[in-house]
Design a protein around this motif. Structure first.
Motif, mmCIF file in Angstrom:
data_model
loop_
_atom_site.group_PDB
_atom_site.id
_atom_site.type_symbol
_atom_site.label_atom_id
_atom_site.label_comp_id
_atom_site.label_asym_id
_atom_site.label_seq_id
_atom_site.Cartn_x
_atom_site.Cartn_y
_atom_site.Cartn_z
ATOM 1 N N GLN A 192 10.849 -10.225 -1.510
ATOM 2 C CA GLN A 192 10.594 -8.893 -2.086
ATOM 3 C C GLN A 192 11.646 -8.580 -3.160
ATOM 4 O O GLN A 192 12.767 -9.084 -3.090
ATOM 5 C CB GLN A 192 10.639 -7.816 -0.997
ATOM 6 C CG GLN A 192 9.601 -7.976 0.102
ATOM 7 C CD GLN A 192 8.164 -7.866 -0.391
ATOM 8 O OE1 GLN A 192 7.915 -7.570 -1.568
ATOM 9 N NE2 GLN A 192 7.212 -8.126 0.480
ATOM 10 N N PRO A 193 11.292 -7.744 -4.125
ATOM 11 C CA PRO A 193 12.282 -7.351 -5.133
ATOM 12 C C PRO A 193 13.382 -6.514 -4.494
ATOM 13 O O PRO A 193 13.107 -5.748 -3.562
ATOM 14 C CB PRO A 193 11.459 -6.507 -6.112
ATOM 15 C CG PRO A 193 10.315 -5.985 -5.305
ATOM 16 C CD PRO A 193 10.006 -7.049 -4.296
ATOM 17 N N PHE A 213 10.496 -2.572 -3.191
ATOM 18 C CA PHE A 213 9.160 -2.021 -3.439
ATOM 19 C C PHE A 213 8.104 -2.968 -2.886
ATOM 20 O O PHE A 213 8.113 -4.167 -3.178
ATOM 21 C CB PHE A 213 8.945 -1.833 -4.943
ATOM 22 C CG PHE A 213 7.613 -1.240 -5.318
ATOM 23 C CD1 PHE A 213 7.419 0.136 -5.311
ATOM 24 C CD2 PHE A 213 6.547 -2.059 -5.670
ATOM 25 C CE1 PHE A 213 6.180 0.689 -5.662
ATOM 26 C CE2 PHE A 213 5.301 -1.511 -6.023
ATOM 27 C CZ PHE A 213 5.130 -0.132 -6.019
ATOM 28 N N ASP A 229 2.412 -8.481 1.096
ATOM 29 C CA ASP A 229 2.572 -7.021 1.035
ATOM 30 C C ASP A 229 1.432 -6.311 1.778
ATOM 31 O O ASP A 229 1.660 -5.338 2.498
ATOM 32 C CB ASP A 229 2.609 -6.550 -0.429
ATOM 33 C CG ASP A 229 3.893 -6.968 -1.128
ATOM 34 O OD1 ASP A 229 4.657 -7.772 -0.548
ATOM 35 O OD2 ASP A 229 4.136 -6.508 -2.254
ATOM 36 N N GLN A 280 1.800 -13.625 -2.627
ATOM 37 C CA GLN A 280 2.835 -12.581 -2.505
ATOM 38 C C GLN A 280 2.184 -11.216 -2.246
ATOM 39 O O GLN A 280 2.705 -10.415 -1.477
ATOM 40 C CB GLN A 280 3.683 -12.495 -3.788
ATOM 41 C CG GLN A 280 4.739 -13.582 -3.927
ATOM 42 C CD GLN A 280 4.150 -14.932 -4.318
ATOM 43 O OE1 GLN A 280 3.137 -14.993 -5.008
ATOM 44 N NE2 GLN A 280 4.776 -16.007 -3.871
ATOM 45 N N GLU A 296 4.268 -9.111 -9.352
ATOM 46 C CA GLU A 296 4.740 -10.279 -8.585
ATOM 47 C C GLU A 296 4.991 -11.467 -9.513
ATOM 48 O O GLU A 296 5.895 -12.267 -9.263
ATOM 49 C CB GLU A 296 3.730 -10.658 -7.492
ATOM 50 C CG GLU A 296 3.566 -9.622 -6.382
ATOM 51 C CD GLU A 296 4.754 -9.531 -5.427
ATOM 52 O OE1 GLU A 296 5.726 -10.307 -5.573
ATOM 53 O OE2 GLU A 296 4.699 -8.661 -4.533
ATOM 54 N N ASN A 325 3.947 -3.578 -2.521
ATOM 55 C CA ASN A 325 2.674 -3.152 -3.118
ATOM 56 C C ASN A 325 1.680 -2.652 -2.073
ATOM 57 O O ASN A 325 1.481 -3.281 -1.040
ATOM 58 C CB ASN A 325 2.031 -4.321 -3.859
ATOM 59 C CG ASN A 325 2.817 -4.727 -5.078
ATOM 60 O OD1 ASN A 325 2.923 -3.968 -6.045
ATOM 61 N ND2 ASN A 325 3.402 -5.909 -5.038
HETATM 62 CA CA CA Z 1 5.986 -7.882 -2.850
#
Ligand code: CA
Length: 221
Positions: free
Chosen positions: A50-51, A98, A182, A178, A116, A100
Motif C-alpha cells: 500500500q502507499p 490510502f 484493496d 493490487q 496503482e 481504494n
Molecule cells: Ca492499494
C-alpha cells in the motif's frame, strides 16, 4: 433531638442517592458517546503493497478508504487531509495510507488502476498523483475518469511518470491484482461509506470529526 438526627440522616442518604444517580447517568452517557464514535477491529489493515506517506516507523497509521470518484472524498481531502498531514505526518508522529474503494463502478476501477500503476512505477510519484486526481474531480457529477484524463493528470506531476506504461497498465488491467487486494480489505473491514478513516485498528464513524481523529491518534501515540 432524635427527630432532628433522623431528618439529617435522611438528607445525607438522599444526597448520596442523587450523586450516585448523576454519576451513573454521566458514565452511561460517556459510554454511549464512545460506542457511537469508534469501532475496534482485531488488527489494522495490512500495509504491504500500500502507499505510505511519511515516517514508515511511526506508531500510528491513518488509513483512508477512499474513492477518486467520491465527492465526499474530495471534500475530505481539502478539509481534513491537509490538517492531518501538517499536524501528524510532517511531524513524523503518524503516517498515512490510502486504500481504494470501488463504490462508483468502472470509473472508480479505472482511477484505482491508474493510481496503482503510478505507485508501482514510482512510490514518490503516488501522492502528487493522488492529490492531483482529487483536484481533477469536477464539482458537478459527470463521467470524467477516462484513459486520456488519467494521462493528462499524470502529465502535471513530478516526479515524472512513464506515460506509455501508465496507458498500457490501465488498458490491460495490469494492476488489477493490487486493486483486488484493496477490494478484499474493503470487504474484510466492512467499509460502507467513503471516506472511511481508520487509526491503526480503530474505525471512526464520522470521518469529518477532526477532534475525534486527533483524540484517537493521541491515544495511540
Ligand atoms: Ca492499494
Amino acid at each position: 433531638m432524635a427527630k432532628k438526627q433522623a431528618k439529617s440522616r435522611n438528607l445525607v442518604i438522599f444526597t448520596l442517592i442523587v450523586i450516585a444517580l448523576i454519576v451513573t447517568l454521566f458514565v452511561l452517557n460517556q459510554m454511549s458517546k464512545e460506542a457511537g464514535k469508534y469501532q475496534s477491529f482485531d488488527n489494522a489493515p495490512e500495509l504491504t503493497g500500500q502507499p505510505l506517506l511519511g515516517n514508515k516507523d511511526a506508531k500510528v497509521t491513518i488509513y483512508e478508504f477512499g474513492d477518486y470518484k467520491c465527492p465526499s472524498c474530495k471534500y475530505w481531502g481539502e478539509q481534513i487531509y491537509p490538517k492531518l498531514v501538517k499536524d501528524y505526518v510532517d511531524t513524523g508522529k503518524a503516517n498515512f495510507s490510502f486504500i481504494n474503494v470501488l463504490f462508483h463502478g468502472e470509473e472508480s476501477r479505472m482511477s484505482s488502476l491508474a493510481a496503482e500503476s503510478v505507485l508501482a512505477q514510482n512510490p514518490e510519484a503516488f501522492w502528487p498523483f493522488h492529490e492531483a486526481l482529487f483536484r481533477a474531480q469536477p464539482d458537478v457529477e459527470s463521467n470524467w475518469v477516462t484513459v486520456n484524463k488519467m494521462l493528462e493528470v499524470a502529465q502535471t506531476i513530478q516526479p515524472g511518470i512513464d506515460m506509455a506504461k501508465l496507458k498500457s497498465d490501465i488498458e490491460t488491467l495490469a494492476t488489477q491484482p493490487q486493486v483486488t487486494i484493496d477490494e478484499d480489505l474493503v470487504r474484510n473491514f466492512k467499509v460502507k461509506q467513503t471516506p472511511t478513516i481508520m487509526i491503526n485498528d480503530v474505525m471512526l464513524d464520522d470521518p469529518f470529526d477532526y477532534d475525534a481523529i486527533v483524540e484517537l491518534i493521541e491515544e495511540k501515540l
